[in-house]
Write a protein that holds these residues in place. Sequence first.
Motif, short mmCIF file in Angstrom:
data_model
loop_
_atom_site.label_atom_id
_atom_site.label_comp_id
_atom_site.label_asym_id
_atom_site.label_seq_id
_atom_site.Cartn_x
_atom_site.Cartn_y
_atom_site.Cartn_z
N LEU A 11 0.82 -1.21 0.00
CA LEU A 11 0.00 0.00 0.00
C LEU A 11 0.86 1.26 0.00
O LEU A 11 0.60 2.21 -0.76
N GLN A 12 1.88 1.27 0.82
CA GLN A 12 2.75 2.44 0.93
C GLN A 12 3.55 2.67 -0.35
O GLN A 12 3.87 3.82 -0.70
N ALA A 13 3.86 1.59 -1.06
CA ALA A 13 4.68 1.72 -2.27
C ALA A 13 3.97 2.49 -3.37
O ALA A 13 4.63 3.03 -4.27
N GLU A 14 2.66 2.59 -3.31
CA GLU A 14 1.90 3.28 -4.36
C GLU A 14 1.55 4.72 -3.99
O GLU A 14 0.88 5.42 -4.76
N GLU A 15 1.96 5.16 -2.83
CA GLU A 15 1.67 6.54 -2.41
C GLU A 15 2.43 7.54 -3.31
O GLU A 15 3.54 7.25 -3.73
N PRO A 16 1.86 8.69 -3.67
CA PRO A 16 0.58 9.25 -3.21
C PRO A 16 -0.60 8.78 -4.09
O PRO A 16 -0.41 8.44 -5.25
N TYR A 17 -1.79 8.80 -3.50
CA TYR A 17 -3.01 8.39 -4.20
C TYR A 17 -3.75 9.64 -4.66
O TYR A 17 -4.78 10.04 -4.10
N VAL A 18 -3.22 10.24 -5.72
CA VAL A 18 -3.73 11.55 -6.15
C VAL A 18 -5.11 11.47 -6.79
O VAL A 18 -5.86 12.44 -6.80
N LYS A 19 -5.47 10.30 -7.34
CA LYS A 19 -6.78 10.18 -8.01
C LYS A 19 -7.88 9.72 -7.07
O LYS A 19 -9.05 9.67 -7.46
N GLY A 20 -7.52 9.37 -5.86
CA GLY A 20 -8.53 8.85 -4.95
C GLY A 20 -8.79 7.38 -5.19
O GLY A 20 -8.70 6.89 -6.32
N VAL A 21 -9.10 6.64 -4.14
CA VAL A 21 -9.29 5.19 -4.22
C VAL A 21 -10.72 4.85 -3.85
O VAL A 21 -11.23 5.30 -2.82
N ARG A 22 -11.37 4.06 -4.71
CA ARG A 22 -12.76 3.65 -4.43
C ARG A 22 -12.86 2.19 -4.01
O ARG A 22 -13.90 1.75 -3.55
N LEU A 23 -11.78 1.41 -4.22
CA LEU A 23 -11.80 -0.01 -3.83
C LEU A 23 -10.41 -0.47 -3.49
O LEU A 23 -9.43 -0.12 -4.15
N LEU A 24 -10.30 -1.26 -2.44
CA LEU A 24 -9.08 -1.96 -2.07
C LEU A 24 -9.40 -3.44 -1.92
O LEU A 24 -10.46 -3.81 -1.43
N GLY A 25 -8.45 -4.28 -2.33
CA GLY A 25 -8.62 -5.72 -2.17
C GLY A 25 -7.29 -6.39 -1.89
O GLY A 25 -6.23 -5.90 -2.30
N LEU A 26 -7.34 -7.51 -1.18
CA LEU A 26 -6.15 -8.31 -0.91
C LEU A 26 -6.45 -9.77 -1.27
O LEU A 26 -7.53 -10.28 -0.96
N THR A 27 -5.49 -10.43 -1.90
CA THR A 27 -5.64 -11.83 -2.26
C THR A 27 -4.36 -12.59 -1.92
O THR A 27 -3.27 -12.12 -2.24
N VAL A 28 -4.51 -13.73 -1.27
CA VAL A 28 -3.37 -14.61 -0.98
C VAL A 28 -3.44 -15.79 -1.94
O VAL A 28 -4.50 -16.40 -2.13
N SER A 29 -2.30 -16.11 -2.55
CA SER A 29 -2.23 -17.24 -3.48
C SER A 29 -0.90 -17.95 -3.29
O SER A 29 -0.19 -17.70 -2.32
N ASN A 30 -0.59 -18.86 -4.23
CA ASN A 30 0.65 -19.62 -4.15
C ASN A 30 0.64 -20.50 -2.90
O ASN A 30 1.52 -20.44 -2.06
#
Length: 357
Positions: free
Chosen positions: A323-342
């Motif tokens: 999440l921090q690696a994508e900062e700043p969120y200048v366009k605003g965020v309407r959805l967040l999701g997390l998925t575990v695989s492997n």
Amino acid sequence: MNTPLRKIIHVDMDAFFASVEQRDDPNLRGKPVAVGGDHTRGVVAAASYEARRYGVRSAMPSVVAKRKCPDLIFVRGNFEKYKAVSQQIREIFFEYTDLVEPLSLDEAFLDVTFARKGKPSATLIAREIKQRIKEATGLTASAGVSYCKFLAKIASDEKKPDGLFVITPEEAQAFIERLEVRKFFGIGKVTAEKLNKQGIYFGADLKQMGLQELIRQFGKSGQYYYNIVRGVDDRPVVPSRERKSLGAEHTFGTDYYLLADLKEQMQKIEEELWQRLQRAQKFGRTLTLKVKFADFEQITRSKTLLHKIESAQVLHQTALQLLQAEEPYVKGVRLLGLTVSNFDDPRLEAVQLTLDF
């Protein structure tokens, strides 16, 4: 001891490919949309309900579709996106049962006779699954509920779109007898026409044909026709594969721009995902962050660890890094999701962290 009747649900997404495109592009909503082809060549892979009102159908030549609906909007298909949404929906199914048999990207059978969660009523489970799909994806699904696959499949088509239809054992015979043979799951167009030419239009008509006559005319399928018209279908729901991932996501009522707000929302998603991982007792090495922005652009970022994510703390730390690696969120965020695989045990060729862009 008598074996209890099975509780089978058939879930069928409504105009799946077209609905995904309308969801992701507000300009397409409420308009006739065809996925695949263009106005000069190719065939329609899927049509929105707005297009279907004009007679546009899947597998129809695009030229014919455009003739039927001059305002038809053609959209290039994105099957990777559809597969991702399909997997997201499938994970919802797995919350209730491991007996999930996908028929395609947009439909599946579920055996919820001994469901792991929800009420004992298959009807209530189907309603809850439909609601979960709507909340998680913004898409509608139709569901059919009965004691066998044949009737559950037929039922899911009765109240489309966004429908729920139940055929109880007590209602089955009367329902089948008044059902047109062309609507029988397993009877194709050619067979239906052959039956119609013999004056057989409804289940009640088909029921008058003897087993030997059906086998003579239709080979091995004759036995199947003889059984289903009597409501006999013992085919089990056969899972075709193990789940490959587990995820959770939330669509927000307002757009978030600040990392602090996103961290707060992410924590709720982490808690939900961790509960699912524990319930399934499946732990993987790859965590994927999904971000959908206010303009509907969507990105995913993944990190693969040396060891499986087997604690809520590791899940939190890894999610926070992504999440921090994508900062700043200048366009605003309407959805967040997390998925575990492997989920498989690691056969490591390299001992390193990787970022999948």
